[in-house]
Design a protein around this motif. Structure first.
Motif, PDB file in Angstrom:
ATOM      1  N   CYS A   1       0.735  -1.213  -0.172  1.00  0.00           N
ATOM      2  CA  CYS A   1       0.054   0.032  -0.101  1.00  0.00           C
ATOM      3  C   CYS A   1       1.052   1.141   0.017  1.00  0.00           C
ATOM      4  N   MET A   2       0.384   2.294  -0.440  1.00  0.00           N
ATOM      5  CA  MET A   2       1.170   3.725  -0.789  1.00  0.00           C
ATOM      6  C   MET A   2      -0.049   4.649  -0.202  1.00  0.00           C
ATOM      7  N   HIS A   3       0.623   5.521   0.361  1.00  0.00           N
ATOM      8  CA  HIS A   3      -0.315   6.798   0.976  1.00  0.00           C
ATOM      9  C   HIS A   3       0.104   7.945   0.192  1.00  0.00           C
ATOM     10  N   TRP A   4      -0.936   8.480  -0.107  1.00  0.00           N
ATOM     11  CA  TRP A   4      -1.097   9.852  -1.061  1.00  0.00           C
ATOM     12  C   TRP A   4      -1.445  10.927  -0.144  1.00  0.00           C
ATOM     13  N   LYS A   5      -0.676  11.874  -0.016  1.00  0.00           N
ATOM     14  CA  LYS A   5      -1.202  13.011   1.018  1.00  0.00           C
ATOM     15  C   LYS A   5      -2.286  13.694   0.476  1.00  0.00           C
ATOM     16  N   TRP A   6      -3.429  14.173   1.312  1.00  0.00           N
ATOM     17  CA  TRP A   6      -4.469  14.963   0.633  1.00  0.00           C
ATOM     18  C   TRP A   6      -4.363  16.347   1.372  1.00  0.00           C
ATOM     19  N   LYS A   7      -3.924  17.063   0.524  1.00  0.00           N
ATOM     20  CA  LYS A   7      -3.690  18.546   1.228  1.00  0.00           C
ATOM     21  C   LYS A   7      -4.861  19.289   1.367  1.00  0.00           C
ATOM     22  N   ASN A   8      -5.923  19.251   0.750  1.00  0.00           N
ATOM     23  CA  ASN A   8      -7.153  19.832   0.729  1.00  0.00           C
ATOM     24  C   ASN A   8      -8.389  18.887   1.458  1.00  0.00           C
ATOM     25  N   CYS A   9      -7.946  18.176   2.164  1.00  0.00           N
ATOM     26  CA  CYS A   9      -8.981  17.309   2.840  1.00  0.00           C
ATOM     27  C   CYS A   9      -9.962  18.084   3.822  1.00  0.00           C
ATOM     28  N   PRO A  10     -11.188  18.071   3.536  1.00  0.00           N
ATOM     29  CA  PRO A  10     -12.097  18.693   4.569  1.00  0.00           C
ATOM     30  C   PRO A  10     -11.505  18.414   5.899  1.00  0.00           C
ATOM     31  N   ALA A  11     -11.930  19.598   6.906  1.00  0.00           N
ATOM     32  CA  ALA A  11     -11.611  19.490   8.273  1.00  0.00           C
ATOM     33  C   ALA A  11     -12.551  18.316   8.830  1.00  0.00           C
ATOM     34  N   ALA A  12     -13.488  18.194   8.549  1.00  0.00           N
ATOM     35  CA  ALA A  12     -14.488  17.304   9.176  1.00  0.00           C
ATOM     36  C   ALA A  12     -14.143  15.713   8.881  1.00  0.00           C
ATOM     37  N   TRP A  13     -13.468  15.592   7.746  1.00  0.00           N
ATOM     38  CA  TRP A  13     -12.768  14.118   7.452  1.00  0.00           C
ATOM     39  C   TRP A  13     -11.306  14.006   8.084  1.00  0.00           C
ATOM     40  N   LYS A  14     -10.758  14.834   8.343  1.00  0.00           N
ATOM     41  CA  LYS A  14      -9.126  14.722   8.780  1.00  0.00           C
ATOM     42  C   LYS A  14      -8.858  13.678   9.690  1.00  0.00           C
TER      43      LYS A  14
ATOM     44  N   LEU B   1      -3.612   3.995  -1.617  1.00  0.00           N
ATOM     45  CA  LEU B   1      -3.411   3.095  -2.948  1.00  0.00           C
ATOM     46  C   LEU B   1      -2.954   1.634  -2.485  1.00  0.00           C
ATOM     47  N   GLU B   2      -3.802   0.708  -2.730  1.00  0.00           N
ATOM     48  CA  GLU B   2      -3.357  -0.764  -2.714  1.00  0.00           C
ATOM     49  C   GLU B   2      -3.011  -1.304  -4.117  1.00  0.00           C
ATOM     50  N   ALA B   3      -1.873  -1.796  -4.351  1.00  0.00           N
ATOM     51  CA  ALA B   3      -1.428  -2.335  -5.612  1.00  0.00           C
ATOM     52  C   ALA B   3      -0.641  -3.603  -5.731  1.00  0.00           C
ATOM     53  N   VAL B   4      -0.836  -4.191  -6.747  1.00  0.00           N
ATOM     54  CA  VAL B   4      -0.174  -5.608  -6.847  1.00  0.00           C
ATOM     55  C   VAL B   4       0.737  -5.299  -8.331  1.00  0.00           C
ATOM     56  N   ALA B   5       2.275  -5.380  -8.115  1.00  0.00           N
ATOM     57  CA  ALA B   5       3.016  -5.339  -9.354  1.00  0.00           C
ATOM     58  C   ALA B   5       3.818  -6.383  -9.576  1.00  0.00           C
ATOM     59  N   SER B   6       4.163  -6.602 -10.736  1.00  0.00           N
ATOM     60  CA  SER B   6       4.933  -7.669 -11.373  1.00  0.00           C
ATOM     61  C   SER B   6       6.396  -7.278 -11.219  1.00  0.00           C
ATOM     62  N   TYR B   7       7.272  -8.561 -11.753  1.00  0.00           N
ATOM     63  CA  TYR B   7       8.625  -7.865 -11.826  1.00  0.00           C
ATOM     64  C   TYR B   7       9.209  -6.800 -12.730  1.00  0.00           C
ATOM     65  N   ASP B   8       8.516  -6.560 -13.864  1.00  0.00           N
ATOM     66  CA  ASP B   8       8.777  -5.498 -14.494  1.00  0.00           C
ATOM     67  C   ASP B   8       8.053  -4.208 -14.319  1.00  0.00           C
ATOM     68  N   LEU B   9       7.508  -4.159 -13.048  1.00  0.00           N
ATOM     69  CA  LEU B   9       6.745  -2.770 -12.497  1.00  0.00           C
ATOM     70  C   LEU B   9       5.444  -2.716 -13.212  1.00  0.00           C
ATOM     71  N   TRP B  10       4.780  -3.608 -13.681  1.00  0.00           N
ATOM     72  CA  TRP B  10       3.665  -3.486 -14.349  1.00  0.00           C
ATOM     73  C   TRP B  10       2.373  -3.423 -13.190  1.00  0.00           C
ATOM     74  N   ILE B  11       1.657  -2.570 -13.179  1.00  0.00           N
ATOM     75  CA  ILE B  11       0.717  -2.595 -12.146  1.00  0.00           C
ATOM     76  C   ILE B  11      -0.558  -3.269 -12.443  1.00  0.00           C
ATOM     77  N   TRP B  12      -0.938  -4.396 -12.035  1.00  0.00           N
ATOM     78  CA  TRP B  12      -2.051  -5.166 -12.616  1.00  0.00           C
ATOM     79  C   TRP B  12      -3.220  -5.292 -11.802  1.00  0.00           C
ATOM     80  N   HIS B  13      -2.928  -4.635 -10.502  1.00  0.00           N
ATOM     81  CA  HIS B  13      -4.242  -4.502  -9.454  1.00  0.00           C
ATOM     82  C   HIS B  13      -4.046  -3.242  -8.849  1.00  0.00           C
TER      83      HIS B  13
END
Length: 329
Positions: free
Chosen positions: A98-111, A125-137
């Motif tokens: 999993c990778m975390h993407w920062k959300w700069k303008n997240c509404p205050a009620a959801w922080k 972002l949850e992802a599955v990658a193969s040996y050649d870095l192809w993201i297939w999920h």
């Protein structure tokens, strides 16, 4: 056509005597060529026309990412299994993280809901990658307060397997037969395993070797995240949009373009000599919402995904398999 003859034609044509319309000029040239049976003029021959197969590219893009049965297909999975078996992991489908993407303008009620160990609002972002870095999920949109196990619980990663639509994966390790693939993370995520991320501290040469190979293969998805962020500054920096749907569109677009680059630059020489057979295609089946026997099969498959005994047996078989494979080298 000689330049002077073209000039005389244009000057004597009543349609052009008082007009300098470029489109009409080109039509007159084409009309003259057709009437006189001439080919392309020297003017048109200086232009190089490149057929970029726009319609074909659009069809491939749709088939890969937006069709009812998008990639990866049975042939893709067969190739992934063959490559991973050569790396010491028979039956391994890919590397999961999993990778975390920062959300700069997240509404205050959801922080509070979107703030986790990063200490800032993030979207996962949850992802599955193969040996050649192809993201297939890719599964994007879970609030950052969730841990990786919570994300996996909500992910559709195992949906096709539970519904009987996933391509069959059969392999043998250390004399034991398995009929479902698995993913590598900080620990092992077999498709039938419990969602336990940690494994006991490796002791002995066999477990040390296993830990080293596992860590090497698990880096596939981490490298894929790094390349994704390096290629697209909009993903590397904090998300600056207010709506989650907009951020989802951005992430999906970046992943699609990333995969298109990977496919264009992919070197098949490394897998050309691997001997593997394509998997049988599993036809799409309609999922009923009524209480039927298929529901009981769905529940049975769900329990198989979480079976602790199978998880432990697979780990032990992989340790022994890799020791036999690499200890003499």
């Amino acid at each position: 056509m000689a330049p002077n003859r073209l000039h005389d034609l244009i000057m004597n044509d009543s349609d052009f005597s008082d007009s300098d319309n470029e489109l009409e000029l080109l039509e007159a040239i084409a009309r003259y060529q057709e009437e006189n049976g001439e080919g392309s003029s020297s003017l048109s021959q200086r232009r190089t026309v490149i057929n970029r197969d726009t319609l074909g590219g659009q069809k491939r893009l749709f088939d890969d990412y937006f069709a009812e049965l998008p990639s990866p297909n049975a042939a893709d999975i067969a190739r992934l299994l063959a490559v991973n078996e050569s790396r010491g992991f028979p039956g391994m489908v890919g590397s999961l993280d999993c990778m975390h993407w920062k959300w700069k303008n997240c509404p205050a009620a959801w922080k509070g809901m979107y703030t986790g160990h990063v200490r800032e609002p993030t979207i996962i972002l949850e992802a599955v990658a193969s040996y050649d870095l192809w993201i297939w999920h890719a599964f994007f949109g879970v609030p950052g307060a969730n841990n990786d196990i919570n994300v996996l619980e909500r992910s559709p990663l195992f949906t096709e397997l539970s519904q009987g639509r996933a391509p069959p994966i059969n392999f043998n390790i250390n004399g034991n037969e398995y009929d479902m693939g698995y993913y590598l993370t900080d620990g092992i995520y077999p498709q039938w395993a419990t969602f336990v991320k940690t494994i006991p501290s490796p002791q002995g040469n066999k477990k040390k070797l296993f830990a080293q190979l596992q860590e090497s293969a698990r880096k596939d998805v981490e490298r894929a995240f790094g390349v994704l962020q390096a290629r697209f500054a909009i993903v590397r920096g904090p998300g600056q949009f207010w709506h989650r749907k907009t951020l989802k569109y951005i992430m999906r677009a970046c992943i699609i373009m990333h995969n298109m680059i990977v496919e264009d630059e992919r070197d098949h020489n490394g897998v050309a000599n691997l001997d593997f057979d394509p998997l049988d295609h599993t036809p799409l089946v309609e999922v009923s919402h009524d209480r039927t026997t298929e529901l009981m099969e769905l529940i049975r498959q769900h329990h198989r995904i979480r079976d602790r005994a199978s998880h432990s047996q697979l780990q032990a078989d992989l340790i022994e398999h890799q020791w036999q494979m690499y200890s003499q080298s």
